[in-house]
Design a protein around this motif. Structure first.
Motif, short mmCIF file in Angstrom:
data_model
loop_
_atom_site.label_atom_id
_atom_site.label_comp_id
_atom_site.label_asym_id
_atom_site.label_seq_id
_atom_site.Cartn_x
_atom_site.Cartn_y
_atom_site.Cartn_z
N ASP A 262 0.81 -1.22 0.00
CA ASP A 262 0.00 0.00 0.00
C ASP A 262 0.85 1.26 0.00
O ASP A 262 0.48 2.26 -0.62
N GLU A 263 1.98 1.22 0.69
CA GLU A 263 2.80 2.42 0.84
C GLU A 263 3.78 2.60 -0.30
O GLU A 263 3.85 3.66 -0.93
N THR A 264 4.58 1.56 -0.60
CA THR A 264 5.63 1.69 -1.62
C THR A 264 5.16 1.33 -3.02
O THR A 264 5.81 1.66 -4.00
N LYS A 265 4.04 0.60 -3.09
CA LYS A 265 3.52 0.07 -4.37
C LYS A 265 4.42 -1.02 -4.95
O LYS A 265 4.23 -1.44 -6.10
N ASN A 266 5.40 -1.48 -4.17
CA ASN A 266 6.26 -2.56 -4.65
C ASN A 266 5.50 -3.89 -4.65
O ASN A 266 4.55 -4.08 -3.88
N THR A 267 5.93 -4.82 -5.48
CA THR A 267 5.13 -6.00 -5.78
C THR A 267 5.89 -7.31 -5.56
O THR A 267 7.11 -7.33 -5.41
#
Length: 380
Positions: A333-338
């Motif tokens: 949610d915060e970094t948008k990393n996957t």
């Protein structure tokens, strides 16, 4: 008074018995879980393999990076089709990372057998590869399965050796396992993470070992790390065969290798590449290369997304018919990393355009190479 004390003692013993019973059940549950996962070990193959059953094959003169036992994993299918499947688990790029061992890569094959049964290797009805033969190459060498070398150093006055013997392991194992199968007409070479890098490096070598295969697909899952020293690492640290290291001319090992594969094989090999658009593990290794520190942040995710966009553009320019699948899963949610990698776990989940990665791969095997999720490369 004594009766009250006796009753209290009995009650305490009863409670203690219940607690011990619960602990025993939990310990048993944990043991069963471990036996089904990290402690799972397939039987050694002796004699003829049973169709659909998993085995380990332990060739002579193979070893993990710490010198311990190494084995391959094998399941014979009832179709004349083969998947050569490279596992991942980090990488060593310098002497420092070789000495760092498990901080950077899997140094043993502990806990890898059970991975073979998940994702693309599973036998669920929805898996179109469930009846194919699987030749699985576990990873414990830190060299993208491509090394033949040893790294020597001294620690606390003791001589240490790190075996970057991935190519030796793979090559010896393939020679052994071919005794149990006929020449396939269809071949899929794939792998995730370090195994995806290996797929790009070794696909040409694999194809040479199955000369009767006419339908060939190569799929790289989640493999992008930019490093100016790939050629030097392959030559001097891993001691990869020259036909592998000679292809490495830029900072993009996968692009170099897949481009060389296409230039040699042309349209006879269908080439696929997939990756999550802000891969949280690959950006950590990229951070280490750039700054000497493993990290994952929104800013590093932005940089990875941009590098991935350049990677895809390079693939499309060099390999006009390449298939690309860019996906988003378990986005922070915060970094948008996957999430990192997909074929060993969520390969059946319908992600981009309501198409799963498994369906995308099988469509390519069937002659329909498609692109999905490219719009994620420009997502803000």
């Amino acid at each position: 008074m004594n009766g009250i004390l006796v009753r209290k003692k009995h009650r305490a013993l009863k409670i203690l018995g219940i607690i011990l019973a619960i602990i025993l059940v939990l310990v048993l549950a944990i043991f069963i879980f471990l036996k089904m996962t990290f402690l799972k070990s397939f039987p050694e193959l002796t004699g003829e393999p049973e169709i659909g059953k998993w085995y380990r094959i332990t060739p002579e003169n193979t070893k993990s990076s710490d010198g311990s036992e190494w084995h391959g994993i094998f399941r014979k299918g009832n179709e004349n089709k083969v998947v050569v499947y490279f596992f991942g688990g980090g990488v060593s790029i310098t002497g420092e990372t070789s000495e760092g061992g498990k901080n950077f890569f899997a140094t043993t094959i502990f806990g890898q057998d059970f991975v073979a049964q998940g994702g693309i290797g599973s036998t669920v009805d929805e898996n179109p590869f469930k009846d194919w033969t699987f030749i699985v190459i576990p990873y414990a060498s830190g060299d993208f399965h491509s090394g033949t070398g040893e790294y020597h150093y001294t620690k606390n006055g003791k001589d240490k050796t790190v075996y970057h013997n991935g190519y030796n392991n793979y090559s010896t194992y393939i020679d052994e396992v071919k005794k149990y199968i006929s020449e396939p007409d269809t071949l899929l070479v794939t792998g995730f993470s370090a195994g995806g890098f290996a797929t790009s490096l070794l696909a040409d070598d694999v194809i040479d070992r199955f000369p009767m295969a006419e339908n060939i697909t190569v799929c790289v899952d989640s493999s992008l790390i930019l490093y100016d020293g790939w050629h030097d690492t392959a030559v001097n640290l891993w001691k990869s065969p020259s036909e592998i290291s000679d292809r490495l001319m830029t900072d993009n090992l996968v692009l170099d290798s897949l481009t060389a594969l296409h230039e040699k094989r042309g349209d006879s090999v269908k080439i696929l590449f997939d990756c999550s658009y802000r891969d949280d593990t690959l950006q950590q290794y990229q951070s280490y290369i750039n700054s000497g520190k493993m990290d994952k942040t929104k800013e590093l995710g932005d940089q990875f997304q941009e590098a991935l966009k350049d990677m895809v553009e390079g693939l499309q320019a060099n390999i006009p018919d390449v298939g690309i699948y860019i996906w988003s899963f378990n986005e922070d949610d915060e970094t948008k990393n996957t999430q990192h990698t997909i074929i060993s776990s969520n390969v059946f989940d319908k992600l981009e355009n309501d198409k799963s990665v498994c369906e995308w791969i099988y469509d390519a095997v069937s002659g329909y190479v498609r692109n999905y999720g490219l719009e994620l490369l420009d997502k803000e």
